[in-house]
Design a protein around this motif. Sequence first.
Motif, PDB file in Angstrom:
ATOM      1  N   ASN A  46       0.830  -1.211   0.000  1.00 28.17           N
ATOM      2  CA  ASN A  46       0.000   0.000   0.000  1.00 28.17           C
ATOM      3  C   ASN A  46       0.864   1.260   0.000  1.00 28.17           C
ATOM      4  O   ASN A  46       0.578   2.220  -0.719  1.00 28.17           O
ATOM      5  CB  ASN A  46      -0.916   0.038   1.230  1.00 28.17           C
ATOM      6  CG  ASN A  46      -1.979  -1.031   1.230  1.00 28.17           C
ATOM      7  OD1 ASN A  46      -2.174  -1.743   0.246  1.00 28.17           O
ATOM      8  ND2 ASN A  46      -2.652  -1.177   2.350  1.00 28.17           N
TER       9      ASN A  46
ATOM     10  N   LEU B  78       0.920   4.188  -2.791  1.00 26.19           N
ATOM     11  CA  LEU B  78       0.609   5.574  -2.451  1.00 26.19           C
ATOM     12  C   LEU B  78       1.753   6.514  -2.836  1.00 26.19           C
ATOM     13  O   LEU B  78       1.514   7.605  -3.370  1.00 26.19           O
ATOM     14  CB  LEU B  78       0.298   5.706  -0.959  1.00 26.19           C
ATOM     15  CG  LEU B  78      -1.085   5.265  -0.521  1.00 26.19           C
ATOM     16  CD1 LEU B  78      -1.150   5.129   0.992  1.00 26.19           C
ATOM     17  CD2 LEU B  78      -2.137   6.249  -1.014  1.00 26.19           C
TER      18      LEU B  78
ATOM     19  N   GLU C 235       1.632   7.039  -6.533  1.00 27.46           N
ATOM     20  CA  GLU C 235       0.539   7.955  -6.895  1.00 27.46           C
ATOM     21  C   GLU C 235       0.901   9.397  -6.559  1.00 27.46           C
ATOM     22  O   GLU C 235       0.627  10.314  -7.342  1.00 27.46           O
ATOM     23  CB  GLU C 235      -0.749   7.561  -6.174  1.00 27.46           C
ATOM     24  CG  GLU C 235      -1.375   6.296  -6.696  1.00 27.46           C
ATOM     25  CD  GLU C 235      -2.580   5.841  -5.878  1.00 27.46           C
ATOM     26  OE1 GLU C 235      -3.107   6.642  -5.084  1.00 27.46           O
ATOM     27  OE2 GLU C 235      -2.974   4.680  -6.041  1.00 27.46           O
TER      28      GLU C 235
ATOM     29  N   ASP D  27      -4.015  11.525   0.157  1.00 30.82           N
ATOM     30  CA  ASP D  27      -3.026  10.455  -0.002  1.00 30.82           C
ATOM     31  C   ASP D  27      -1.908  10.583   1.017  1.00 30.82           C
ATOM     32  O   ASP D  27      -1.428   9.586   1.561  1.00 30.82           O
ATOM     33  CB  ASP D  27      -2.446  10.456  -1.421  1.00 30.82           C
ATOM     34  CG  ASP D  27      -3.343   9.753  -2.434  1.00 30.82           C
ATOM     35  OD1 ASP D  27      -4.364   9.158  -2.025  1.00 30.82           O
ATOM     36  OD2 ASP D  27      -3.014   9.791  -3.630  1.00 30.82           O
TER      37      ASP D  27
ATOM     38  N   LEU E   3      -1.022   7.851   3.650  1.00 32.40           N
ATOM     39  CA  LEU E   3       0.352   7.348   3.674  1.00 32.40           C
ATOM     40  C   LEU E   3       0.909   7.379   5.094  1.00 32.40           C
ATOM     41  O   LEU E   3       1.503   6.406   5.559  1.00 32.40           O
ATOM     42  CB  LEU E   3       1.234   8.171   2.729  1.00 32.40           C
ATOM     43  CG  LEU E   3       2.712   7.817   2.698  1.00 32.40           C
ATOM     44  CD1 LEU E   3       2.931   6.379   2.237  1.00 32.40           C
ATOM     45  CD2 LEU E   3       3.464   8.789   1.800  1.00 32.40           C
TER      46      LEU E   3
ATOM     47  N   GLN F 262      -0.642   4.613   7.147  1.00 35.86           N
ATOM     48  CA  GLN F 262      -0.128   3.306   6.752  1.00 35.86           C
ATOM     49  C   GLN F 262       1.296   3.110   7.283  1.00 35.86           C
ATOM     50  O   GLN F 262       1.648   2.030   7.760  1.00 35.86           O
ATOM     51  CB  GLN F 262      -0.152   3.165   5.223  1.00 35.86           C
ATOM     52  CG  GLN F 262      -1.542   3.174   4.621  1.00 35.86           C
ATOM     53  CD  GLN F 262      -2.227   1.843   4.723  1.00 35.86           C
ATOM     54  OE1 GLN F 262      -1.839   0.884   4.075  1.00 35.86           O
ATOM     55  NE2 GLN F 262      -3.264   1.771   5.542  1.00 35.86           N
TER      56      GLN F 262
END
Length: 116
Positions: A26, A30, A33, A59, A63, A66
């Motif tokens: 993930n 991210l 992106e 995002d 991020l 995460q």
Amino acid sequence: MQKRNDLDLDRFENILKEREAQLEENIAQLKSELDIVGSDDGINDVEDLASLKNISSKDNTLLKRQEDELKETQHALTKIKNGTYGICEKTGKSIPVERLEANPIARYVVGAEDQD
């Protein structure tokens, strides 16, 4: 603190390793992106720019979350290796199995994080 003998540590280790791999995937996605959004210099429309900034902000927030969860997951894996997994870091009491099943990265028994 003594080691927990009532936990299936292999099971929890597998759960945590799977989560670690998912989080790493993930995070990489991210970051990719965000790199694409940050490098799109050809946008001149104010609304498109505002939309991209909003996406970028969301995002970045995702991020950060995460990355924080990845650190907690790695911390829990370290605790499995050193024999302290499932033991409250404040009280030294055993964290209930049900809590660990619901939240394998739990560091505390319920309420302990509020104690000082």
